[in-house]
Design a protein around this motif. Structure first.
Motif, PDB file in Angstrom:
ATOM      1  N   UNK A  48       0.845  -1.182   0.000  1.00 13.76           N
ATOM      2  CA  UNK A  48       0.000   0.000   0.000  1.00 13.76           C
ATOM      3  C   UNK A  48       0.887   1.242   0.000  1.00 13.76           C
ATOM      4  N   UNK A  49       0.751   2.055  -1.045  1.00 14.61           N
ATOM      5  CA  UNK A  49       1.628   3.219  -1.239  1.00 14.61           C
ATOM      6  C   UNK A  49       0.821   4.510  -1.119  1.00 14.61           C
ATOM      7  N   UNK A  50       1.334   5.454  -0.356  1.00 12.70           N
ATOM      8  CA  UNK A  50       0.713   6.771  -0.236  1.00 12.70           C
ATOM      9  C   UNK A  50       1.236   7.685  -1.337  1.00 12.70           C
ATOM     10  N   UNK A  51       0.323   8.291  -2.119  1.00 18.70           N
ATOM     11  CA  UNK A  51       0.729   9.173  -3.218  1.00 18.70           C
ATOM     12  C   UNK A  51       0.516  10.647  -2.882  1.00 18.70           C
ATOM     13  N   UNK A  52      -0.306  10.928  -1.860  1.00 18.63           N
ATOM     14  CA  UNK A  52      -0.508  12.304  -1.422  1.00 18.63           C
ATOM     15  C   UNK A  52      -1.124  12.265  -0.020  1.00 18.63           C
ATOM     16  N   UNK A  53      -0.929  13.331   0.737  1.00 17.41           N
ATOM     17  CA  UNK A  53      -1.479  13.383   2.091  1.00 17.41           C
ATOM     18  C   UNK A  53      -1.745  14.827   2.484  1.00 17.41           C
ATOM     19  N   UNK A  54      -2.566  14.990   3.518  1.00 22.20           N
ATOM     20  CA  UNK A  54      -2.937  16.338   3.959  1.00 22.20           C
ATOM     21  C   UNK A  54      -3.271  16.320   5.446  1.00 22.20           C
ATOM     22  N   UNK A  55      -2.661  17.255   6.178  1.00 24.56           N
ATOM     23  CA  UNK A  55      -2.985  17.426   7.593  1.00 24.56           C
ATOM     24  C   UNK A  55      -4.251  18.277   7.708  1.00 24.56           C
ATOM     25  N   UNK A  56      -5.224  17.783   8.465  1.00 21.19           N
ATOM     26  CA  UNK A  56      -6.465  18.517   8.695  1.00 21.19           C
ATOM     27  C   UNK A  56      -6.390  19.186  10.063  1.00 21.19           C
ATOM     28  N   UNK A  57      -6.705  20.480  10.101  1.00 24.00           N
ATOM     29  CA  UNK A  57      -6.662  21.202  11.367  1.00 24.00           C
ATOM     30  C   UNK A  57      -7.793  22.226  11.394  1.00 24.00           C
TER      31      UNK A  57
END
Length: 231
Positions: A48-57
């Motif tokens: 399982x590969x992560x291609x993008x991510x985002x911190x939610x605040x």
């Protein structure tokens, strides 16, 4: 001189590779989410590969993107940082374009509304019909578990025959759905992910009926490989 030329060639290849534009955008909102991290993922081989991510605040609105080589299953994973791994991953069929996913933080995977992917619509239609068949199997298994050792063997045999017919029904539905959607990427996906152990003549019929662009897709090539390995 040859060494310099070689280095320049490598740099050019890297540069060209890095200039690829993302052709998949996944946006939407996770209602009620104040803090957490969203990950856009897919399987590469078995990893399982992560291609993008985002911190939610403080705001559950998000936008993630990726370079999609071919339509395939992607995952939207939410790390809520609550030490609870339940209801944290949405499965969807990604294809080039904009896909919108709106859901709730506490029922992340069960209340997700996914728009923008025609293949996702086919997947949901298929899964809905199959879930009804699987529900019937669960009912049969529950009845069987409630029988005691002194129950009539004929009753057990009858339940087993019903379960077998129901399983065959699920296979028949999957095969027919794949055959009837030869222009959709859902067709080879069902063949390789849902019924890879089906009779080869049915898998071969599915593959031979695929539209050219579908046959050349990720799951189309996977189906071709599956057939070659079982010749």
């Amino acid at each position: 001189m040859k060494k310099v030329a070689f280095i320049l060639t490598i740099l050019l290849m890297v540069s060209c590779g890095s200039n690829k534009e993302d052709n998949l955008v996944v946006n939407g909102k996770v209602r009620g989410l104040k803090k957490g991290t969203l990950y856009l993922q897919h399987l590469m081989d078995t990893t399982l590969v992560t291609v993008d991510s985002l911190e939610i605040d403080g705001d559950g609105t998000f936008s993630l993107s990726a370079q999609l080589e071919s339509p395939e299953i992607y995952y939207l994973y939410l790390n809520k940082k609550d030490n609870n791994a339940i209801n944290d991953r949405i499965t969807f069929f990604a294809e080039p374009g904009i896909i919108t996913i709106n859901t709730d933080w506490n029922t992340f995977d069960t209340t997700a509304e996914i728009k923008g992917s025609p293949t996702q619509e086919k997947l949901e239609e298929y899964q809905k019909a199959l879930s009804n068949i699987n529900l019937r199997n669960m009912e049969i298994m529950l009845k069987a578990s409630q029988l005691d050792a002194n129950s009539d063997p004929a009753t057990m045999d009858s339940l087993e025959r019903i379960r077998t017919r129901n399983t065959q029904r699920a296979y028949a539905y999957s095969i027919n759905y794949a055959l009837n959607n030869k222009d959709s990427y859902i067709s080879p996906y069902i063949a390789v992910k849902e019924i890879p152990d089906a009779n080869l003549k049915y898998l071969d019929s599915i593959y031979k009926g695929l539209a050219p662009e579908v046959a050349n897709s990720k799951y189309g090539m996977d189906l071709k490989k599956l057939l070659e390995e079982n010749e």
